[in-house]
Design a protein around this motif. Structure first.
Motif, PDB file in Angstrom:
ATOM      1  N   GLN A 181      -1.099  -6.375   5.511  1.00 24.70           N
ATOM      2  CA  GLN A 181      -1.635  -6.661   4.368  1.00 24.70           C
ATOM      3  C   GLN A 181      -2.936  -5.612   4.243  1.00 24.70           C
ATOM      4  N   SER A 185      -2.685  -2.500   1.414  1.00 24.82           N
ATOM      5  CA  SER A 185      -3.768  -2.599   0.299  1.00 24.82           C
ATOM      6  C   SER A 185      -4.485  -1.276  -0.037  1.00 24.82           C
ATOM      7  N   ALA A 255       2.587  -8.861   2.553  1.00 20.21           N
ATOM      8  CA  ALA A 255       2.131  -7.633   2.181  1.00 20.21           C
ATOM      9  C   ALA A 255       3.037  -7.154   0.986  1.00 20.21           C
ATOM     10  N   ASP A 258       2.033  -8.782  -2.134  1.00 18.71           N
ATOM     11  CA  ASP A 258       0.765  -8.207  -2.470  1.00 18.71           C
ATOM     12  C   ASP A 258       1.062  -7.090  -3.473  1.00 18.71           C
TER      13      ASP A 258
END
Length: 432
Positions: A181, A185, A255, A258
């Protein structure tokens, strides 16, 4: 001293575990219910300095990135193995925590200045600074996101955390989930390209001859991006252009979620299987989702031929399957049984995603033993109690020093029909 009856490694058969169910596993197979035995398997699984992609190597997956390890000397010392590897030279830096730091937390004020010092000492400005912290900060309750923001303000480039927390290994977001993640990001919004696809899940690429690449190209995909194949930070940023993500490992699931929420990139999750029929069904399902049909006949036949070639040489081979390898131990064990081989034991960690394979293994091979590498009675494991011909995984090989062993744990990842073919070609060569 004579060996008492209790001085034997504890195991349960596949049939016993299937009958008990996932919610009623014996304490010996649940690591948070007993002391941990650091067998060869758990050393590779937990140790931050072990080979393979642990938190530290994973945190440096972004091209041009460096890492600051904030830890007591004992935790930093075992990173020397990784930092001595040529690919990681001059990418690891250390901020040692003294006893006063541990008690008062004063080291947190030092981190932004340490990050600045790292950036200024390098001949080339890094693309990213990863700050790796340990269980000490987990116990202190450190807000590492806030510390990273302060460091970013100081150096003007991305600073992200990664957590080497053994304490959270069995939590909802263990270290290897969180580090994925943190890395993804960094992707910033870009215009979508319908001919671009990302492959998420691993920190090393799939084998070059994996048929998945050809199947995607056959439907018009021009850019297939993996973090491990990105040459620089700008190429990594192009992953934000993807039309969709293919998630090949469950640890990348958060991930991908997200990315879907933040960048509106949908995802399709696929598994890694060694049962050729399961691989075929998965490609058929993927084709249905994409509205296409993949011509997999040649790849399917090549995988079956490799299995047949090994079976012709070793029709009665018996296996021990470990968990320190590029496979789910229970899925691989089930595949071997379905190919007609005997699997006498599995070293593995049972979770929701692989208990389904255990149930089916119990139907075909009910007497297969299941051990936990982390259970203390493994100290007394005796290979004479369960002799085998072939070991898959370095942990199984350690327990059976006299048997032929295929570690099957290289960085480059086997997958699909190519993975099956390569596995059985390696087994055939192993027996010569």
């Amino acid at each position: 001293m004579s060996q008492s009856k209790e001085r034997t490694a504890r195991y349960y058969t596949a049939a016993e575990l299937a009958e008990r169910g996932l919610d009623n596993l014996p304490d010996e197979l649940v690591s948070n219910r007993h002391l941990i035995y650091s067998s060869p398997a758990t050393l590779a699984f937990n140790s931050p300095g072990a080979e393979g992609f642990g938190v530290k190597r994973a945190g440096l997956a972004i091209p041009g990135s460096v890492m600051l390890l904030v830890a007591p000397g004992c935790c930093g010392r075992n990173t020397s193995l990784v930092s001595s590897m040529p690919a990681y030279k001059d990418r690891f830096f250390y901020l040692n925590m003294a006893e006063t730091d541990i008690v008062t937390g004063r080291h947190l004020r030092k981190i932004p200045a340490a990050v600045q010092e790292v950036v200024e000492c390098l001949p080339t400005r890094p693309s990213l600074v990863m700050i790796c912290i340990t269980c000490v900060d987990a116990l202190l309750g450190t807000d590492m996101e806030r510390v990273c923001r302060r460091a970013e303000e100081r150096v003007g480039l991305p600073v992200r955390p990664c957590y080497m927390y053994a304490l959270t290994r069995e939590g909802r977001r263990p270290p290897m989930v969180h580090v994925r993640q943190s890395l993804y990001s960094l992707l910033q919004p870009r215009a979508k390209r319908p001919t671009s696809v990302n492959v998420l899940g691993f920190f090393a690429p799939l084998v070059d001859d994996c048929e998945l690449y050809d199947y995607l190209r056959s439907i018009g995909v021009r850019a297939i991006r993996e973090i491990s194949r990105c040459e620089d930070f700008d190429e990594f940023q192009h992953m934000a252009e993807a039309n969709f993500n293919l998630v090949l490992h469950s640890e990348a699931r958060f991930a991908a979620a997200d990315l879907q929420e933040r960048l509106h990139i949908p995802s399709i999750e696929l598994g890694r299987f060694y049962d050729v029929e399961r691989v075929r069904k998965q490609y058929q399902a993927l084709g249905q989702v994409l509205g296409v049909t993949f011509d997999d006949a040649a790849d399917y036949d090549a995988a079956v031929a490799a299995v047949d070639a090994f079976r012709a040489e070793q029709p009665h081979a018996s296996f021990s399957v470990g968990e320190c390898l590029n496979a789910d131990a229970f899925e691989l064990a089930l595949a071997l049984v379905r190919y007609g081989f005997e699997v006498r034991e599995v070293f593995g960690t049972l979770q929701a995603q692989n208990f389904v394979f255990l149930r089916r293994l119990a139907e075909s091979s009910p007497q297969t033993r299941v051990y936990s590498n982390m259970e203390p009675t493994m100290l007394y494991y005796d290979p004479a109690d369960c002799p085998v011909d072939v070991c898959l995984g370095k942990d199984a090989g350690w327990y059976h020093p006299e048997a032929a062993c295929l570690p099957w744990n290289e960085d480059v990842q086997p997958y699909g029909y190519a993975g099956i073919r390569r596995l059985f070609e390696a087994l055939t060569n192993l027996r010569r």
